[in-house]
Design an enzyme around this catalytic site. Structure first.
Site, PDB file in Angstrom:
ATOM      1  N   GLY A  96      30.595  13.385  62.053  1.00  0.00           N
ATOM      2  CA  GLY A  96      31.383  13.500  62.332  1.00  0.00           C
ATOM      3  C   GLY A  96      32.998  13.510  61.163  1.00  0.00           C
ATOM      4  N   GLN A 153      62.418   1.502  58.124  1.00  0.00           N
ATOM      5  CA  GLN A 153      61.073   1.547  57.729  1.00  0.00           C
ATOM      6  C   GLN A 153      60.754   0.537  58.252  1.00  0.00           C
ATOM      7  OE1 GLN A 153      62.131   1.600  52.517  1.00  0.00           O
ATOM      8  NE2 GLN A 153      63.332   2.600  53.377  1.00  0.00           N
ATOM      9  N   ASN A 206      56.453  -6.985  51.053  1.00  0.00           N
ATOM     10  CA  ASN A 206      55.218  -7.892  51.027  1.00  0.00           C
ATOM     11  C   ASN A 206      54.938  -8.237  49.803  1.00  0.00           C
ATOM     12  OD1 ASN A 206      52.456  -8.333  50.742  1.00  0.00           O
ATOM     13  ND2 ASN A 206      51.491  -6.320  49.900  1.00  0.00           N
ATOM     14  N   ILE A 238      35.384   7.633  62.069  1.00  0.00           N
ATOM     15  CA  ILE A 238      36.422   6.699  62.830  1.00  0.00           C
ATOM     16  C   ILE A 238      35.774   5.008  64.091  1.00  0.00           C
ATOM     17  CG2 ILE A 238      37.333   8.769  63.120  1.00  0.00           C
ATOM     18  CD1 ILE A 238      35.891   8.749  66.065  1.00  0.00           C
ATOM     19  N   ASP A 239      33.874   5.288  63.060  1.00  0.00           N
ATOM     20  CA  ASP A 239      33.901   4.069  64.173  1.00  0.00           C
ATOM     21  C   ASP A 239      33.718   2.461  63.328  1.00  0.00           C
ATOM     22  OD1 ASP A 239      33.193   5.898  65.760  1.00  0.00           O
ATOM     23  OD2 ASP A 239      31.006   6.642  64.743  1.00  0.00           O
ATOM     24  N   MET A 247      36.245   5.418  72.096  1.00  0.00           N
ATOM     25  CA  MET A 247      35.089   6.149  70.624  1.00  0.00           C
ATOM     26  C   MET A 247      34.171   5.180  70.583  1.00  0.00           C
ATOM     27  SD  MET A 247      35.515   9.563  69.505  1.00  0.00           S
ATOM     28  CE  MET A 247      35.196  11.220  70.338  1.00  0.00           C
ATOM     29  N   ARG A 254      30.339   5.360  68.939  1.00  0.00           N
ATOM     30  CA  ARG A 254      29.094   5.036  69.271  1.00  0.00           C
ATOM     31  C   ARG A 254      28.688   4.135  69.781  1.00  0.00           C
ATOM     32  NH1 ARG A 254      26.673   8.880  64.672  1.00  0.00           N
ATOM     33  NH2 ARG A 254      28.010   6.928  63.776  1.00  0.00           N
TER      34      ARG A 254
HETATM   35  P1  ADP Z   1      26.619  10.552  60.382  1.00  0.00           P
HETATM   36  O1  ADP Z   1      26.861  10.986  59.177  1.00  0.00           O
HETATM   37  O2  ADP Z   1      28.590  10.568  61.059  1.00  0.00           O
HETATM   38  O3  ADP Z   1      26.191   9.529  60.796  1.00  0.00           O
HETATM   39  P2  ADP Z   1      24.301  12.485  61.125  1.00  0.00           P
HETATM   40  O4  ADP Z   1      23.797  10.869  61.367  1.00  0.00           O
HETATM   41  O5  ADP Z   1      25.071  13.683  61.831  1.00  0.00           O
HETATM   42  O6  ADP Z   1      26.491  11.734  60.990  1.00  0.00           O
HETATM   43  O7  ADP Z   1      24.476  12.824  59.863  1.00  0.00           O
HETATM   44  C1  ADP Z   1      24.898  13.741  59.134  1.00  0.00           C
HETATM   45  C2  ADP Z   1      23.676  14.836  58.598  1.00  0.00           C
HETATM   46  O8  ADP Z   1      23.677  13.890  57.361  1.00  0.00           O
HETATM   47  C3  ADP Z   1      22.295  15.702  59.299  1.00  0.00           C
HETATM   48  O9  ADP Z   1      23.048  16.511  59.681  1.00  0.00           O
HETATM   49  C4  ADP Z   1      21.654  15.520  58.403  1.00  0.00           C
HETATM   50  O10 ADP Z   1      22.039  16.676  57.987  1.00  0.00           O
HETATM   51  C5  ADP Z   1      22.265  14.804  57.083  1.00  0.00           C
HETATM   52  N1  ADP Z   1      20.636  13.376  57.602  1.00  0.00           N
HETATM   53  C6  ADP Z   1      21.084  12.448  57.960  1.00  0.00           C
HETATM   54  N2  ADP Z   1      20.242  11.471  58.634  1.00  0.00           N
HETATM   55  C7  ADP Z   1      18.870  12.367  57.731  1.00  0.00           C
HETATM   56  C8  ADP Z   1      17.845  12.322  57.296  1.00  0.00           C
HETATM   57  N3  ADP Z   1      17.319  10.909  57.070  1.00  0.00           N
HETATM   58  N4  ADP Z   1      17.102  12.460  55.895  1.00  0.00           N
HETATM   59  C9  ADP Z   1      17.914  14.162  55.688  1.00  0.00           C
HETATM   60  N5  ADP Z   1      19.642  14.308  55.522  1.00  0.00           N
HETATM   61  C10 ADP Z   1      19.942  13.258  56.997  1.00  0.00           C
END
Ligand code: ADP
Length: 790
Positions: free
Chosen positions: A23, A676, A540, A163-164, A206, A208
């Site tokens: 994201g 400011q 500060n 962002i989470d 948001m 998750r």
């Molecule tokens: P975030 O990084 O925000 O947690 P995702 O979980 O969707 O988002 O992961 C982003 C990308 O990282 C995935 O689309 C994939 O390409 C890669 N990725 C995630 N988990 C794995 C894994 N276990 N092995 C290899 N690549 C991974």
């Protein structure tokens, strides 16, 4: 006789790739900018891998070399300019094999990955498989032994961009405070309509599986109730929520009702609690006109807030340092932050911990899950509960432990003073203490304490202070006057109103006031009560802390100001703005704002300004503009602290630049002045105000029942609460190791050692500003064209 010599090949530069994955989050661009420029600064080449891991797999034009000027202006851009994608192919070994081949062919042997836990897991899988992937590429004839030989080790460094704020081991992720800002701005706006119609609003945010955004926005807006995945409510929560809301509305007169729900909220049995669910309960049971607002993707967008620019820049710089430090056997690090300290943590440990939180929630082990989130998360949750659930019988103290706690604001107003006061009042009421506001500082106390129609010493009511949650400035009034101006009357007021503790919110004057009271204890026993300073000043500059309330609000205001004026120049001529910042004798604001806006330079009192420096900077600017191909005509910024030099005033510097530019560019002075202080306090100032104010109240409670002499004998009875490195601590004012004796530069009204001073170097590195010579020397490997600030 001359001997012929073969030309010596320059050593090959290291190539560092950077990608953003998962994201998108505000601040990712700042991280890429910092990685690119720091890599070039360190003599490496930088490559951007576009579209996340998909770019590594596909290669070709998705992997592009980045030059100094390619990232110009990126600090102020939202999202990620090199793209992000969820790559299914990288999840599979064949995809990663292709990625490895592309990296070898492009000569990239280090990768900085900015993303969430998924992306960082992917990074670690890639690194662990690397030797096997190379072997397979040779065995299948895709690459030769000679080709893979220089790339035996893959260096990976993680940056947490999300962002989470869901990654364990770090207090903040790049993007989380920007997102929080967006949420809090939206809720501030909703306040008005909610109040006008006496409505209820259920706001879904948001996050998750993580409740950080929900909890922090609840704290920042004084929400009546919050639902987060890590802390599901007890069974019967519907009754409890309705009772609290009814009490707030009917008994306390609150006109607006705000309930915040994390998108992943659930009950103890893992049943989803949805915003519509809550709306129905409020409408049906309480007959409350209730609306649902789902903030959605607006939470991801927009430019990064000051903190995310600062964080992403410093972490990007640290990531490159980590690449260069990593040995073949050291584990991949992820760059983290604890309070104010940027650290490196083994990437896989952080990912493992994060995944553990999710599995603990799934198996309903909520308390353990909370423990594995960073420690401050639980503390924030307690703090919120302590202030949002007044009259809880369990929280009420026995009579003998109840205190009369005076609250005073000293010095100039700063964002966060009101939220701190509100939090202290709410906590006091929950515990049975009496919160008493001293209006208009020490002079107010001395002038109007007598039995006048309106005394300056008044108990604070819940509803009055509840509304201060998002208000800037100081509602109880602040004043620079010090107690020493009338110690006698001050002491008699302390006696008259029977203060058991004093909570001082303010800047260097607040610090000085506490010190004066402490030192007068021998003469005036009324001051033998616990006294705490909560630093709140945009400068500060309070000893005992690296962070003061209001400084984040100020930085955000300055960032907006600089972004806006810089953009104004893009449609006109090339222009340099010399922006004057406040900050007194401390260059903190000028330096950190310089880092956050990508200033050419920050002029600060600690360094002063001299003619050589000005000439060097003007030469630098001239070269800079002469190599500007017109692609980006936005203005450039120099920040000048108001006390940086008596002679070289802001106007003088601007005029001198204009004169010496010889018509090639313009220069203007800009003075944001009291602007400011900011409008509403930033969410960071609000949440930290709550946390620190409550810590101060809890500290006071440790003195309950002690005699005045016992209190005076305890050095911690007069102290400053603050962030120091990776901790929040209370430092004593007095004693041989106390702040007064060891850490205070009384003459210059600042700490003797300023933790941020080395950031000046980072500002200079990232703007390419030469700091010695005549301003004409080049940058390693890049020549003058690379010197582009912003
Ligand atoms: P975030 O990084 O925000 O947690 P995702 O979980 O969707 O988002 O992961 C982003 C990308 O990282 C995935 O689309 C994939 O390409 C890669 N990725 C995630 N988990 C794995 C894994 N276990 N092995 C290899 N690549 C991974």
């Amino acid at each position: 006789m001359a001997t012929s010599q073969a030309p010596v090949e320059p050593p090959k530069r290291r190539r560092i790739g950077v990608l953003t994955s998962g994201g998108d989050a505000p601040g990712m661009n700042g991280a890429v900018r910092a990685v690119v420029r720091m890599a070039i600064h360190c003599g490496c080449e930088a490559y951007a891998v576009h579209e996340g891991y998909e770019g590594l797999v596909q290669g070709g034009s998705l992997i592009r070399q980045m030059h100094w000027e390619d990232v110009r202006g990126w600090l102020s851009r939202g999202g990620t300019l090199i793209g992000s994608a969820r790559s299914a192919s990288f999840r599979e070994r064949p995809g990663r094999l292709q990625a490895a081949k592309n990296m070898v062919l492009r000569g990239i042997d280090a990768l900085v990955v900015c993303g969430g836990d998924g992306s960082l897991t992917g990074a670690d899988v890639f690194r662990s498989e690397w030797p096997g992937l190379l072997r397979e590429l040779v065995d299948t004839g895709e690459l030769t032994e000679a080709q893979i030989k220089p790339y035996q080790v893959l260096n990976i460094v993680g940056l947490v961009g999300s962002i989470d704020n869901d990654m364990s081991s770090t207090d903040a992720t790049i993007g989380c405070y920007s997102s929080l800002t967006r949420i809090v701005d939206a809720i501030d706006d909703i306040f008005d309509t909610a109040s006008s119609h006496q409505r209820g609003f259920v706001i879904e945010v948001m996050g998750r599986h993580c409740g950080w955004l929900a909890l922090m926005s609840a704290i920042s807006t004084g929400a009546d109730w919050v639902f987060i995945p890590e802390m599901p409510p007890h069974d019967g929560w519907e009754d409890e929520m309705c009772a609290t809301i009814t009490k707030n509305r009917k008994e306390r007169g609150k006109r607006r009702t705000i309930v915040i729900v994390a998108e992943g909220a659930q009950d103890l049995h893992l049943n989803k609690i949805s915003s519509d669910n809550i709306k129905d309960i409020l409408s049906k049971r309480l007959g409350l006109d209730t609306r649902v607002t789902i903030l959605g993707h607006t939470q991801r967008g927009g430019p990064a807030c000051a903190y995310d620019r600062w964080l992403s820049t410093l972490q990007g710089v640290e990531a490159v340092k980590a690449v260069l430090d990593t040995t073949p056997t050291s584990p991949s690090p992820v760059i983290t932050i604890r309070e104010n300290k940027i650290e490196r943590t083994p990437l896989m440990e952080a990912v493992k911990l994060t995944k553990k939180v999710s599995s603990l929630i799934e198996s309903k082990e909520f308390s353990k899950a909370m423990d594995l989130r960073d420690a401050e998360f639980r503390e924030y949750h307690h703090a919120y509960i302590n202030t949002a659930t007044p009259d809880h019988p369990k929280m009420m103290l026995p009579d003998k432990k109840k205190m009369r706690i005076a609250i005073i604001h000293v010095g100039a107003p700063a964002g966060g003073m009101n939220p701190a006061t509100r939090a202290a009042v709410a906590y006091c009421l929950t515990r049975g203490h009496t919160p008493i506001a001293i209006h208009n500082g020490f002079p107010g106390l001395c002038r109007h304490h007598a039995d006048q129609p309106i005394s300056s010493v008044r108990e604070v009511q819940w509803l009055e202070s509840d509304n201060w949650v998002n208000v800037g400035g100081s509602e109880i009034g602040t004043n620079r006057g010090l107690p020493a101006e009338n110690m006698e009357t001050t002491a008699s007021c302390f006696e008259k109103y029977k203060f058991d503790a004093l909570f001082i919110v303010g800047g260097f004057e607040a610090f000085t006031a506490a010190s004066q009271l402490r030192q007068a204890r021998g003469q005036y026993p009324a001051f033998k009560i616990p006294i705490m300073v909560l630093p709140a000043t945009i400068s500060n500059n309070v000893p005992g802390t690296e962070y003061s309330l209001g400084s984040d609000t100020c930085l955000n205001t300055l960032v907006t100001f600089c972004d806006t004026i810089r953009q104004s120049a893009s449609s006109t001529r090339r222009r340099v703005f010399v922006v004057e910042t406040q900050g007194g004798q401390s260059g903190y604001i000028a330096t950190t704002a310089g880092l956050a806006v990508g200033a050419v330079a920050s002029y600060i009192p600690e360094e002063g300004i001299d003619l050589k420096m000005l000439l060097r900077d003007i030469t630098f600017l001239r070269h800079n503009f002469s190599h500007d191909k017109g692609a980006n005509r936005a203005g450039k910024i120099i920040l000048r602290n108001e006390c940086a030099s008596k002679t070289y005033t802001t106007q003088f510097v601007a005029d001198m630049i204009a004169e010496e530019a010889k018509g090639r560019f313009e220069s203007r002075a800009a003075v944001p002045g009291h602007f400011q202080q900011g409008g509403n306090p930033s969410p960071m100032d609000r949440v930290r105000a709550l946390r620190m104010a409550i810590k101060c109240m809890q500290h006071f409670e440790t003195f309950a029942g002690k005699s005045p002499d016992e209190i005076a004998a305890d050095e911690l009875s007069a102290g400053v609460i603050g962030v120091k490195g990776s901790e929040v601590i209370i430092s004593p004012l007095g004693g041989s190791n106390g702040l007064e004796a060891t850490e205070t530069d009384w003459k210059r009204r600042r700490p003797k050692t300023e933790f941020w001073i080395n950031l000046q170097e980072v500002v200079n590195i990232l703007s390419g500003r030469p700091t010695n010579g005549d301003g004409e020397e080049g940058h390693p490997g890049e020549g003058w064209g690379c010197y582009e600030s912003t």
